[in-house]
Design an enzyme around this catalytic site. Sequence first.
Site, PDB file in Angstrom:
ATOM      1  N   HIS A  12       0.698  -1.194   0.004  1.00 38.28           N
ATOM      2  CA  HIS A  12      -0.083   0.151   0.176  1.00 38.28           C
ATOM      3  C   HIS A  12       0.754   1.313  -0.023  1.00 38.28           C
ATOM      4  CE1 HIS A  12       0.304  -0.973   4.424  1.00 38.28           C
ATOM      5  NE2 HIS A  12       0.465   0.503   4.378  1.00 38.28           N
ATOM      6  N   HIS A  32       3.997   7.178   3.870  1.00 40.13           N
ATOM      7  CA  HIS A  32       4.820   5.941   3.870  1.00 40.13           C
ATOM      8  C   HIS A  32       4.494   5.027   2.742  1.00 40.13           C
ATOM      9  CE1 HIS A  32       1.984   4.017   6.784  1.00 40.13           C
ATOM     10  NE2 HIS A  32       2.060   2.940   6.031  1.00 40.13           N
ATOM     11  N   GLU A  84       7.525   0.754   4.855  1.00 39.76           N
ATOM     12  CA  GLU A  84       7.099  -0.388   6.054  1.00 39.76           C
ATOM     13  C   GLU A  84       7.194  -1.526   5.256  1.00 39.76           C
ATOM     14  OE1 GLU A  84       2.688   0.143   6.218  1.00 39.76           O
ATOM     15  OE2 GLU A  84       2.931  -1.174   8.215  1.00 39.76           O
TER      16      GLU A  84
HETATM   17 CO    CO Z   1       0.877   1.262   6.251  1.00 35.14          CO
END
Ligand code: CO
Length: 135
Positions: A7, A78, A128
């Site tokens: 994502h 992020h 991440e």
């Molecule tokens: Co995230």
Amino acid sequence: MITKLDHVAIAVPDIAAAVERFRDHLGLHLQAQEDVEQFQTSTAFFPVSGTRIELVHPMDGKGPIARYLDRKGGGLHHICFETDDIESDMELLKARGYRFLSDGPSPGAHGARVAFLHPKDTDGVLIELAEHPRP
Ligand code: CO
């Protein structure tokens, strides 16, 4: 190993307005909304072409997203890569000199285990890694 772009996360000052924007104005499907205690964050996920947009908002006005919003007022927060083995990827990256914001994986949204690379080691981009539970 990294298997896909899981994502792209956007920090939003008003999550209800942002959900309305992505669902009702842009026409994306709202997959799920979830509060993640570990990061004091409210999240909303919108799948699109094999990846997802994640909206992130401070759960109770505190935490890392609140600090980000204070500084920047909202924006790209992020990107997240899916991994099939988060421990081995963390070990590999640590051996290559990268730092993480935590020693090991933390519980993320939807039962995932997640870890963030230190943005100072990645040209200022918060990255991440997420390993999802096996179905
Ligand atoms: Co995230």
